[in-house]
Design an enzyme around this catalytic site. Structure first.
Site, short mmCIF file in Angstrom:
data_model
loop_
_atom_site.label_atom_id
_atom_site.label_comp_id
_atom_site.label_asym_id
_atom_site.label_seq_id
_atom_site.Cartn_x
_atom_site.Cartn_y
_atom_site.Cartn_z
CG ASP A 211 -0.09 0.08 2.39
OD1 ASP A 211 0.31 -1.11 3.06
OD2 ASP A 211 0.05 1.31 3.05
CG ASP A 213 2.72 4.76 5.47
OD1 ASP A 213 2.33 3.77 6.39
OD2 ASP A 213 3.14 5.72 6.10
#
Ligand code: ZN
Length: 289
Positions: A211, A213
């Site tokens: 992802d 963050d």
């Protein structure tokens, strides 16, 4: 079996075993540093012995700060491992390091609150290993070359911020590290890398990007389902890459990892407490005899 030192694999979130390899044994390894996260599974892959450990234990029971890193690494050393390939999930700080890509880490930045438990030294014996280049360049190159061939996007270098966790970053923290030029964030690998260096083991990190963050303004916070989906996908490539790397990794080690302690021990051997020395015998006896 190949006579070269064994290869250890430490699997993180989403990487709990190595399928496709023939499992030959399981070992519960006691160490002078206590219990490792789990049993070690020994696999045979075209004549090479692979020692696998699930970092968070069976069923993923341990938080990053609860892991007995010393026992995990020392256990590998006791089992004859010379090189450790670490696989772990990370969040990205850069648009171009997208979810479902892989980063071969070359630097770490320590933001943990760990001190005890991240060195084998202390208690009457001092040593300072060189850690400017925290991963093994030979092992990292072999992993990069093999993983890139699987077709996944691989970034050759990257700096891994190691936060304490277990909660993920706030937006302010995330934006701060992004501004500092960091590449990815995770919760475990610097402690392993440091201990592996002290144990004179080669160590490299395959970071699986799940992802962006918390810094990314346009994306909503990712769901756990999305993260797991990304992890499952990249784990496949990591496993394929590791398999391919096994035949690329040279048998003999000619990197500096194997002599990391040669100029690191400071304490006069006459004053080293026998109990401390006993606990470290596997690492230091060759330098003290
Ligand atoms: Zn090395």
């Amino acid at each position: 079996m190949d006579n070269a030192g064994k290869i250890g694999v430490i699997g993180g979130s989403g990487f709990y075993d190595i399928d496709g390899f023939e499992k030959v044994n399981e070992v519960r390894q006691e160490t002078p540093w206590g219990e490792p996260s789990d049993k070690y599974s020994i696999y045979n892959y075209s004549g090479k012995e692979i020692v696998f450990l699930a970092r968070h234990g069976e069923g993923h029971k341990l938080l990053p700060s609860e892991i007995n890193y010393r026992a995990n690494i020392y256990g590998m050393k006791m089992l004859g491992v010379e090189r450790i390939i670490s696989v772990s999930a990370v969040g990205s700080y850069k648009e171009e390091i997208a979810p479902r890509s892989i980063v071969i880490i070359d630097q770490f930045f320590d933001r943990t609150r760990r001190t005890e438990g991240t060195t084998f030294f202390g208690n009457g014996i001092a040593a300072h290993v060189s850690f400017a280049e925290p991963v093994c360049p030979v092992l990292s190159q072999a992993l990069y070359d093999s993983i890139v061939k699987t077709g996944v996007i691989v970034h050759k270098n990257g700096t891994y911020v190691n936060m304490e966790g277990p909660a993920f970053s706030t937006k302010a923290e995330s934006q701060f590290f992004k501004k500092q030029g960091m590449d990815v964030i995770g919760m475990t690998n610097i402690s392993e890398a440091r201990l592996a260096r002290e144990a004179e083991l080669c160590y490299s990190t395959i970071a699986l990007v799940t992802d962006y963050d918390a810094w990314h303004e346009e994306l909503e916070a990712v769901s756990v389902r999305e993260v797991i989906g990304n992890l499952v996908e990249t784990t496949k490539y990591a496993k394929e890459g590791i398999k391919a790397a096994l035949s690329e990794i040279p048998s003999a080690r000619d990197c500096l990892c194997k002599t990391a302690l040669s100029n690191a021990l400071i304490t006069d051997k006459k004053v080293i407490d026998p109990e401390t020395r006993g606990k470290l015998s596997l690492l230091i006896d060759k330098y003290l005899n």
